[in-house]
Write a protein that holds these residues in place. Structure first.
Motif, PDB file in Angstrom:
ATOM      1  N   LYS A  98      23.099  58.006  48.098  1.00 23.31           N
ATOM      2  CA  LYS A  98      23.831  57.062  47.253  1.00 23.31           C
ATOM      3  C   LYS A  98      23.400  55.621  47.540  1.00 23.31           C
ATOM      4  CE  LYS A  98      28.555  55.694  46.012  1.00 23.31           C
ATOM      5  NZ  LYS A  98      30.013  55.930  46.283  1.00 23.31           N
ATOM      6  N   GLU A  99      23.276  55.265  48.819  1.00 26.03           N
ATOM      7  CA  GLU A  99      22.837  53.919  49.188  1.00 26.03           C
ATOM      8  C   GLU A  99      21.392  53.686  48.746  1.00 26.03           C
ATOM      9  OE1 GLU A  99      22.619  50.097  50.908  1.00 26.03           O
ATOM     10  OE2 GLU A  99      24.311  51.365  50.282  1.00 26.03           O
ATOM     11  N   LEU A 100      20.566  54.710  48.840  1.00 27.75           N
ATOM     12  CA  LEU A 100      19.173  54.595  48.421  1.00 27.75           C
ATOM     13  C   LEU A 100      19.089  54.316  46.921  1.00 27.75           C
ATOM     14  CD1 LEU A 100      16.300  54.776  49.531  1.00 27.75           C
ATOM     15  CD2 LEU A 100      16.343  57.229  49.069  1.00 27.75           C
ATOM     16  N   ASN A 101      19.887  55.012  46.133  1.00 27.42           N
ATOM     17  CA  ASN A 101      19.906  54.772  44.686  1.00 27.42           C
ATOM     18  C   ASN A 101      20.400  53.363  44.362  1.00 27.42           C
ATOM     19  OD1 ASN A 101      18.939  57.330  43.991  1.00 27.42           O
ATOM     20  ND2 ASN A 101      20.987  58.238  44.032  1.00 27.42           N
ATOM     21  N   ALA A 102      21.377  52.891  45.138  1.00 28.54           N
ATOM     22  CA  ALA A 102      21.873  51.526  44.928  1.00 28.54           C
ATOM     23  C   ALA A 102      20.778  50.498  45.237  1.00 28.54           C
ATOM     24  CB  ALA A 102      23.101  51.275  45.798  1.00 28.54           C
ATOM     25  N   GLN A 103      20.000  50.762  46.274  1.00 27.99           N
ATOM     26  CA  GLN A 103      18.904  49.858  46.615  1.00 27.99           C
ATOM     27  C   GLN A 103      17.800  49.899  45.559  1.00 27.99           C
ATOM     28  OE1 GLN A 103      18.698  47.591  48.980  1.00 27.99           O
ATOM     29  NE2 GLN A 103      20.697  48.107  49.849  1.00 27.99           N
ATOM     30  N   PHE A 104      17.589  51.070  44.962  1.00 33.37           N
ATOM     31  CA  PHE A 104      16.614  51.183  43.870  1.00 33.37           C
ATOM     32  C   PHE A 104      17.011  50.266  42.711  1.00 33.37           C
ATOM     33  CE2 PHE A 104      15.455  55.765  45.174  1.00 33.37           C
ATOM     34  CZ  PHE A 104      14.511  55.282  46.067  1.00 33.37           C
ATOM     35  N   GLN A 105      18.304  50.254  42.406  1.00 33.90           N
ATOM     36  CA  GLN A 105      18.791  49.391  41.328  1.00 33.90           C
ATOM     37  C   GLN A 105      18.630  47.919  41.699  1.00 33.90           C
ATOM     38  OE1 GLN A 105      19.834  50.381  38.318  1.00 33.90           O
ATOM     39  NE2 GLN A 105      19.494  52.535  38.844  1.00 33.90           N
ATOM     40  N   HIS A 106      18.909  47.606  42.959  1.00 33.95           N
ATOM     41  CA  HIS A 106      18.835  46.220  43.412  1.00 33.95           C
ATOM     42  C   HIS A 106      17.391  45.710  43.435  1.00 33.95           C
ATOM     43  CE1 HIS A 106      20.027  42.582  45.468  1.00 33.95           C
ATOM     44  NE2 HIS A 106      19.231  42.857  46.495  1.00 33.95           N
ATOM     45  N   LYS A 107      16.449  46.611  43.739  1.00 33.93           N
ATOM     46  CA  LYS A 107      15.030  46.233  43.835  1.00 33.93           C
ATOM     47  C   LYS A 107      14.237  46.757  42.639  1.00 33.93           C
ATOM     48  CE  LYS A 107      15.423  44.587  48.144  1.00 33.93           C
ATOM     49  NZ  LYS A 107      15.141  43.194  48.527  1.00 33.93           N
ATOM     50  N   SER A 108      14.890  46.904  41.510  1.00 31.82           N
ATOM     51  CA  SER A 108      14.243  47.518  40.350  1.00 31.82           C
ATOM     52  C   SER A 108      13.058  46.712  39.829  1.00 31.82           C
ATOM     53  CB  SER A 108      15.273  47.719  39.229  1.00 31.82           C
ATOM     54  OG  SER A 108      15.859  46.470  38.866  1.00 31.82           O
ATOM     55  N   GLN A 109      12.999  45.423  40.142  1.00 34.90           N
ATOM     56  CA  GLN A 109      11.900  44.584  39.645  1.00 34.90           C
ATOM     57  C   GLN A 109      10.625  44.750  40.469  1.00 34.90           C
ATOM     58  OE1 GLN A 109      14.574  43.633  41.267  1.00 34.90           O
ATOM     59  NE2 GLN A 109      14.397  41.598  42.197  1.00 34.90           N
ATOM     60  N   TYR A 110      10.720  45.495  41.586  1.00 36.40           N
ATOM     61  CA  TYR A 110       9.560  45.689  42.443  1.00 36.40           C
ATOM     62  C   TYR A 110       9.071  47.135  42.377  1.00 36.40           C
ATOM     63  CZ  TYR A 110      11.751  41.514  44.466  1.00 36.40           C
ATOM     64  OH  TYR A 110      12.333  40.287  44.636  1.00 36.40           O
ATOM     65  N   GLU A 111       7.856  47.349  42.888  1.00 35.66           N
ATOM     66  CA  GLU A 111       7.361  48.714  43.065  1.00 35.66           C
ATOM     67  C   GLU A 111       7.981  49.266  44.348  1.00 35.66           C
ATOM     68  OE1 GLU A 111       3.126  49.304  42.722  1.00 35.66           O
ATOM     69  OE2 GLU A 111       2.908  47.455  41.570  1.00 35.66           O
TER      70      GLU A 111
END
Length: 287
Positions: A98-111
């Motif tokens: 769940k935390e990993l998915n949240a970080q994906f959303q937060h860093k969505s502008q990066y690879e």
């Protein structure tokens, strides 16, 4: 309504499940003590290492900053997600995902890429994200050397510019019943900011300050990753012990309800049989 044979079968099945959950709880409790001792002993060393780096680096020449501390424009990010290889540990693994998915959303502008330590993290991201590496085999023979090889590969990738930021996501061990999902930056390293006035002291370094930092910083990064893995291991056993304890209690409550239901059904069946016998005897007497 289920017949008596079916109820007896369910009671037997629940009793077998309780034996398994009790055994898993006892195994996790035994392993927890060893894992807890390991992380408690490592934390002071890791904190002292960070303090040494801060003291040595406080008066360093800004032009001689370590390559592992250099901040650059962020384009590619690596997350090191630490879970377990096994389940039945409550929300231990799902909280990391769940935390990993949240970080994906937060860093969505990066690879974004993921290095998974633990099969549960790998299974969760392998179809939807780019997996940099799967290091689930670390748990087969957990040691500082095994974790160091993973940390060295990540450090080499950062130094070569493959990643601009690296983060650790793991469960921090608080106690047997509490684990905190933690996200911390591994690279580039950041020195703790302090509001206290710095006392300038002229140290004599042997060997040179740069050489000391070149040795301390890689060791600190490896220790930080190893500490996160040990925290995760202790948290896993604590979470599994708690989950199996609750599962055993729930199974016991369900078994008690079924036993009461079985006794009532058995009593009703016996009463019906007695009524049938009495009714038959009365019929024969009146015939």
């Amino acid at each position: 309504m289920a017949n008596l044979k079916e109820i007896r079968g369910r009671i037997t099945s629940i009793s077998s499940t309780m034996q398994i959950t009790r055994a898993m709880k006892m195994v996790s409790a035994a392993k927890l003590k060893k894992a807890q001792d390991a992380i408690v002993m490592l934390r002071p060393y890791s904190e002292k290492l960070q303090e040494l780096i801060q003291n040595v680096n406080s008066s360093s020449d800004p032009d001689q900053i370590s390559v592992y501390a250099q901040k650059r424009e962020v384009k590619r990010v690596l997350f090191i997600a630490i879970t377990s290889n096994r389940g039945l540990a409550g929300a231990f693994n799902s909280s990391i995902v769940k935390e990993l998915n949240a970080q994906f959303q937060h860093k969505s502008q990066y690879e974004v890429e993921v290095l998974s330590i633990g099969k549960k993290a790998f299974d969760a991201v392998r179809r939807s994200r780019t997996v940099y590496a799967n290091e689930s085999g670390i748990y087969d023979k957990l040691s500082f050397d095994a974790v160091s090889h993973v940390a060295e590969a990540v450090m080499d990738s950062f130094r070569e510019g493959k990643f601009d930021e690296v983060y650790l996501i793991y469960n921090k061990f608080v106690n047997a019943a509490t684990q905190e999902v933690t996200t911390e930056q591994l690279l580039p390293i950041s020195m703790p900011e302090t509001t206290e006035p710095q006392i300038e002291t002229d140290y004599i370094f042997e060997p040179s300050r740069a050489e000391i930092l070149d040795n301390l910083i890689p060791k600190s990064i490896k220790t930080q990753v190893f500490k996160a893995v040990l925290d995760s291991v202790a948290s896993e056993h604590g979470a599994r012990m708690t989950a199996m304890h609750k599962a055993t209690d729930n199974a016991q409550a369900l078994k008690n309800d079924l036993v009461i239901f079985y006794n009532k059904a058995r009593q009703a069946a016996i009463t019906n049989e007695i009524l049938e016998i009495v009714s038959g005897a009365e019929a024969l007497k009146n015939s």
